[in-house]
Enzyme design. Structure first.
Site, PDB file in Angstrom:
ATOM      1  N   HIS A   2     -20.903   4.557  15.949  1.00 20.91           N
ATOM      2  CA  HIS A   2     -22.147   3.783  15.987  1.00 20.91           C
ATOM      3  C   HIS A   2     -23.224   4.388  16.905  1.00 20.91           C
ATOM      4  O   HIS A   2     -24.360   4.584  16.494  1.00 20.91           O
ATOM      5  CB  HIS A   2     -21.871   2.352  16.421  1.00 20.91           C
ATOM      6  CG  HIS A   2     -20.886   1.640  15.548  1.00 20.91           C
ATOM      7  ND1 HIS A   2     -20.726   1.947  14.220  1.00 20.91           N
ATOM      8  CD2 HIS A   2     -20.019   0.636  15.804  1.00 20.91           C
ATOM      9  CE1 HIS A   2     -19.804   1.144  13.699  1.00 20.91           C
ATOM     10  NE2 HIS A   2     -19.352   0.358  14.641  1.00 20.91           N
ATOM     11  N   LYS A  56     -27.910  -0.832   8.789  1.00 22.22           N
ATOM     12  CA  LYS A  56     -28.918  -1.654   9.470  1.00 22.22           C
ATOM     13  C   LYS A  56     -30.310  -1.105   9.171  1.00 22.22           C
ATOM     14  O   LYS A  56     -30.561   0.088   9.360  1.00 22.22           O
ATOM     15  CB  LYS A  56     -28.672  -1.656  10.981  1.00 22.22           C
ATOM     16  CG  LYS A  56     -27.334  -2.296  11.401  1.00 22.22           C
ATOM     17  CD  LYS A  56     -27.157  -2.230  12.897  1.00 22.22           C
ATOM     18  CE  LYS A  56     -25.775  -2.646  13.343  1.00 22.22           C
ATOM     19  NZ  LYS A  56     -25.541  -4.083  13.404  1.00 22.22           N
ATOM     20  N   HIS A 113     -21.108   1.196   9.686  1.00 16.94           N
ATOM     21  CA  HIS A 113     -21.998   0.105   9.256  1.00 16.94           C
ATOM     22  C   HIS A 113     -23.337   0.114  10.001  1.00 16.94           C
ATOM     23  O   HIS A 113     -24.264  -0.561   9.574  1.00 16.94           O
ATOM     24  CB  HIS A 113     -21.292  -1.248   9.346  1.00 16.94           C
ATOM     25  CG  HIS A 113     -21.274  -1.850  10.706  1.00 16.94           C
ATOM     26  ND1 HIS A 113     -20.302  -1.566  11.634  1.00 16.94           N
ATOM     27  CD2 HIS A 113     -22.109  -2.726  11.303  1.00 16.94           C
ATOM     28  CE1 HIS A 113     -20.557  -2.243  12.742  1.00 16.94           C
ATOM     29  NE2 HIS A 113     -21.644  -2.953  12.572  1.00 16.94           N
ATOM     30  N   PHE A 141       0.819  -1.227   0.000  1.00 10.46           N
ATOM     31  CA  PHE A 141       0.000   0.000   0.000  1.00 10.46           C
ATOM     32  C   PHE A 141       0.848   1.271   0.000  1.00 10.46           C
ATOM     33  O   PHE A 141       0.377   2.339  -0.362  1.00 10.46           O
ATOM     34  CB  PHE A 141      -0.916   0.059   1.243  1.00 10.46           C
ATOM     35  CG  PHE A 141      -1.838  -1.117   1.398  1.00 10.46           C
ATOM     36  CD1 PHE A 141      -2.323  -1.791   0.295  1.00 10.46           C
ATOM     37  CD2 PHE A 141      -2.232  -1.547   2.663  1.00 10.46           C
ATOM     38  CE1 PHE A 141      -3.178  -2.887   0.441  1.00 10.46           C
ATOM     39  CE2 PHE A 141      -3.078  -2.633   2.817  1.00 10.46           C
ATOM     40  CZ  PHE A 141      -3.541  -3.308   1.707  1.00 10.46           C
ATOM     41  N   GLU A 175     -22.660  -6.083  24.313  1.00 13.89           N
ATOM     42  CA  GLU A 175     -22.180  -7.275  23.614  1.00 13.89           C
ATOM     43  C   GLU A 175     -21.720  -8.314  24.629  1.00 13.89           C
ATOM     44  O   GLU A 175     -21.231  -7.950  25.699  1.00 13.89           O
ATOM     45  CB  GLU A 175     -20.998  -6.924  22.716  1.00 13.89           C
ATOM     46  CG  GLU A 175     -21.329  -5.911  21.637  1.00 13.89           C
ATOM     47  CD  GLU A 175     -20.142  -5.654  20.720  1.00 13.89           C
ATOM     48  OE1 GLU A 175     -20.180  -6.151  19.600  1.00 13.89           O
ATOM     49  OE2 GLU A 175     -19.198  -4.969  21.146  1.00 13.89           O
ATOM     50  N   ASP A 183     -14.181   3.008  19.689  1.00 15.16           N
ATOM     51  CA  ASP A 183     -14.665   1.929  18.834  1.00 15.16           C
ATOM     52  C   ASP A 183     -16.164   2.080  18.542  1.00 15.16           C
ATOM     53  O   ASP A 183     -16.631   1.730  17.465  1.00 15.16           O
ATOM     54  CB  ASP A 183     -14.395   0.588  19.539  1.00 15.16           C
ATOM     55  CG  ASP A 183     -14.626  -0.622  18.641  1.00 15.16           C
ATOM     56  OD1 ASP A 183     -14.364  -0.513  17.432  1.00 15.16           O
ATOM     57  OD2 ASP A 183     -15.060  -1.675  19.156  1.00 15.16           O
ATOM     58  N   LYS A 194     -18.208  -4.650  26.153  1.00 14.84           N
ATOM     59  CA  LYS A 194     -17.966  -6.043  25.754  1.00 14.84           C
ATOM     60  C   LYS A 194     -18.160  -6.911  26.993  1.00 14.84           C
ATOM     61  O   LYS A 194     -18.065  -6.432  28.120  1.00 14.84           O
ATOM     62  CB  LYS A 194     -16.525  -6.193  25.258  1.00 14.84           C
ATOM     63  CG  LYS A 194     -16.229  -5.295  24.055  1.00 14.84           C
ATOM     64  CD  LYS A 194     -15.925  -6.096  22.821  1.00 14.84           C
ATOM     65  CE  LYS A 194     -15.598  -5.232  21.628  1.00 14.84           C
ATOM     66  NZ  LYS A 194     -16.661  -5.186  20.636  1.00 14.84           N
TER      67      LYS A 194
HETATM   68  C1  BG6 Z   1     -17.482  -2.661  15.139  1.00 12.04           C
HETATM   69  C2  BG6 Z   1     -16.585  -2.640  16.341  1.00 12.04           C
HETATM   70  O1  BG6 Z   1     -17.374  -1.469  14.419  1.00 12.04           O
HETATM   71  O2  BG6 Z   1     -18.825  -2.827  15.573  1.00 12.04           O
HETATM   72  C3  BG6 Z   1     -16.721  -3.935  17.117  1.00 12.04           C
HETATM   73  O3  BG6 Z   1     -15.227  -2.461  15.939  1.00 12.04           O
HETATM   74  C4  BG6 Z   1     -18.171  -4.182  17.471  1.00 12.04           C
HETATM   75  O4  BG6 Z   1     -15.917  -3.904  18.293  1.00 12.04           O
HETATM   76  C5  BG6 Z   1     -19.071  -4.044  16.245  1.00 12.04           C
HETATM   77  O5  BG6 Z   1     -18.264  -5.492  18.006  1.00 12.04           O
HETATM   78  C6  BG6 Z   1     -20.531  -4.073  16.641  1.00 12.04           C
HETATM   79  O6  BG6 Z   1     -21.316  -4.133  15.494  1.00 12.04           O
HETATM   80  P1  BG6 Z   1     -22.627  -5.018  15.416  1.00 12.04           P
HETATM   81  O7  BG6 Z   1     -23.188  -4.744  14.072  1.00 12.04           O
HETATM   82  O8  BG6 Z   1     -22.180  -6.434  15.614  1.00 12.04           O
HETATM   83  O9  BG6 Z   1     -23.491  -4.549  16.550  1.00 12.04           O
END
Ligand code: BG6
Length: 498
Positions: free
Chosen positions: A246, A188, A184, A97, A222, A241, A342
């Site tokens: 998120h 959803k 991401h 890269f 989680e 994170d 976590k």
């Molecule tokens: C990721 C984090 O972006 O999202 C992870 O790096 C986390 O640590 C994950 O577990 C959670 O995403 P989801 O879609 O599984 O709730």
């Protein structure tokens, strides 16, 4: 309608993200006829592989995921016709890269529309984009000419200053409209649906404000630990994170004002406005925790400090809770409590809107049932938007228990996307890839939104940087005691673990 023809260049082609999320999404897009026949996929990574090795590797992961009933991708069995369609269009390039030659080599193979997907470690984001710029690979022809777009994974920056710097670097070689910063959570369906829920229902919108709402709780709990990601997690922690990305997607979708249209920039303007109106978190409103050994679903698990590639005296937080105040007329005096961790006692991501107690108090005075709420009256309504693992919503409200007495009973009306519309078996990246190919940035983060997010959490990052000792919590528990105290201070309680 299929996306325009395009070459997707995947940096980090051998990595976890490409194998577990990107390729299954491409598979689903092909299955639904959403990719053009002239699509090509070029994988770039530093591991020496042949195109055949790459195909075999990806096909193995796809089979594994398809067979796993717990994976979001449950195609049943991978359809060999679809997989052949994809492999016929795949090539692999072993390359460095950091080496200019990688980009001149790519330039000789590329023509027309290109999406560069950066599924690489965050330290490469700036350098790869600069190399692409230098090699002329980001030049777009004007007026209906070929597009050149870059999808950038998270984490985008590691604090406010580094996010500003990364934006400056990438925007010096390309235009904002070419950059698609991924979060991401926006892929959803239950998250995307929040705007519809809020702004397509007369029932909710008038009540969606300080007059009716007491507080909001946003949880991403989680049960998994850091697993093999110790290296990454040690310098990242739960806050970076999960929170400015998120959880803030959930915060902004819940709190933003109605956009003037569904245009990407109209929506992103409102998100930025909400974050700008959110005060930087106060240090006394932050609780950091770290898991110790415990029990998850009857199985003994290690503490964070015993995990692979984690320092024995690590002060990285694996849990964080915070209270935020939003200074807009809609939200004045309504605290937003956020938490994520976590190795917690349950796996659920949700937004719980806690309404104020019913003001008339008829049942508080006359009820025969003293168990309904602290003062014996009606229990406050709660609307829970369920993101994961259930996708849907649930509303708790009061009814009269059948029978001669005026006794209140709390009931729940729930809705589940999978039951209502069928389980699509998607992994959540399909719409992200597809919308990028269409050039719609609604599901992506704009530079100013990201910067405003980091500004809100910066005081908590400074706190972590002083290596403040996180509060221990046992794996399988509801998190550190300090998090309960954060709400108890305001006379409130977290939704229990489930
Ligand atoms: C990721 C984090 O972006 O999202 C992870 O790096 C986390 O640590 C994950 O577990 C959670 O995403 P989801 O879609 O599984 O709730």
């Amino acid at each position: 309608q299929p996306a325009p023809p395009c070459t997707i260049v995947v940096f980090g082609a051998r990595g976890d993200l490409t194998r577990r999320l990107l390729m299954p999404s491409i598979y689903n897009l092909v299955r639904n006829g959403l990719l053009d026949d002239a699509t090509r996929v070029i994988g770039v990574d530093h591991n020496t592989l042949s195109t055949d090795d790459w195909r075999t590797l990806l096909s193995g992961t796809l089979d594994e995921l398809a067979a796993d009933p717990h994976a979001e991708f449950h195609a049943g069995k991978v359809d060999p016709k679809i997989w052949k369609w994809i492999t016929d269009r795949m090539t692999y390039l072993t390359a460095d890269f950091d080496d200019e030659k990688t980009y001149t080599n790519l330039a000789s193979q590329l023509d027309g529309n290109v999406v560069f997907y950066l599924a690489v470690s965050a330290r490469f984001f700036g350098p790869v984009v600069e190399h692409l710029g230098k090699a002329g690979l980001l030049k777009e022809a004007r007026e209906g000419g070929a597009f050149r777009r870059v999808i950038i994974e998270k984490p985008f920056g590691s604090d406010h200053a580094s996010a500003i710097e990364l934006n400056r670097r990438i925007l010096s070689v390309g235009d904002e409209s070419q950059f698609f910063r991924i979060d991401h959570f926006l892929g959803k369906d239950a998250v995307q649906s929040l705007l519809a829920m809020r702004f397509a229902n007369r029932l909710f919108e008038p009540a969606w404000r300080a007059e009716s709402i007491d507080h909001v709780q946003i949880t991403a709990a989680e049960t998994i630990g850091v697993g093999t990601r110790g290296n990454f997690y040690e310098t990242t922690g739960a806050l970076r994170d999960m929170v400015p990305n998120h959880l803030f997607q959930l915060l902004t979708m819940t709190g933003m004002e109605a956009p003037t249209s569904l245009d990407a920039n109209a929506i992103r303007d409102e998100k930025t406005a909400l974050l700008t109106a959110t005060a930087p978190v106060r240090v006394e409103d932050v609780v950091r925790g770290q898991y110790t050994a415990g029990d998850i679903d009857g199985e003994a698990v290690k503490g964070y400090r015993e995990e692979d590639k984690v320092a024995a005296d690590s002060t990285t937080e694996t849990y964080v809770a915070l209270k935020l105040a939003i200074d807009t007329p809609r939200w004045k005096g309504v605290p937003f409590y956020l938490r994520t961790g976590k190795r917690m006692g349950g796996r659920f991501t949700e937004i719980a809107i806690h309404f104020k107690p019913e003001p008339h108090g008829l049942f508080a005075r006359g009820s025969a049932d003293k168990a309904q709420s602290a003062d014996g009256g009606a229990a406050p309504n709660v609307l829970t938007v369920r993101i994961d693992p259930v996708h849907g919503a649930a509303l708790r409200f009061n009814v009269k228990v059948p029978g001669p007495l005026s006794t209140l009973g709390e009931v729940e009306a729930a809705f589940d996307f999978d039951k209502a519309f069928g389980d699509l078996g998607t992994v959540g990246y399909e719409s992200l890839v597809y919308e990028c190919l269409l050039g719609d940035a609604t599901l992506f983060q704009r530079a100013d939104t990201i910067e405003a997010s980091w500004a809100v959490v910066q005081p908590a990052i400074d706190l972590a940087a002083r290596h403040a000792e996180p509060e221990p919590y046992a794996a399988g528990s509801a998190g550190p005691a300090g998090a309960d105290a954060l709400l108890a201070r305001d006379g409130r309680r977290w939704t229990p673990m489930k």
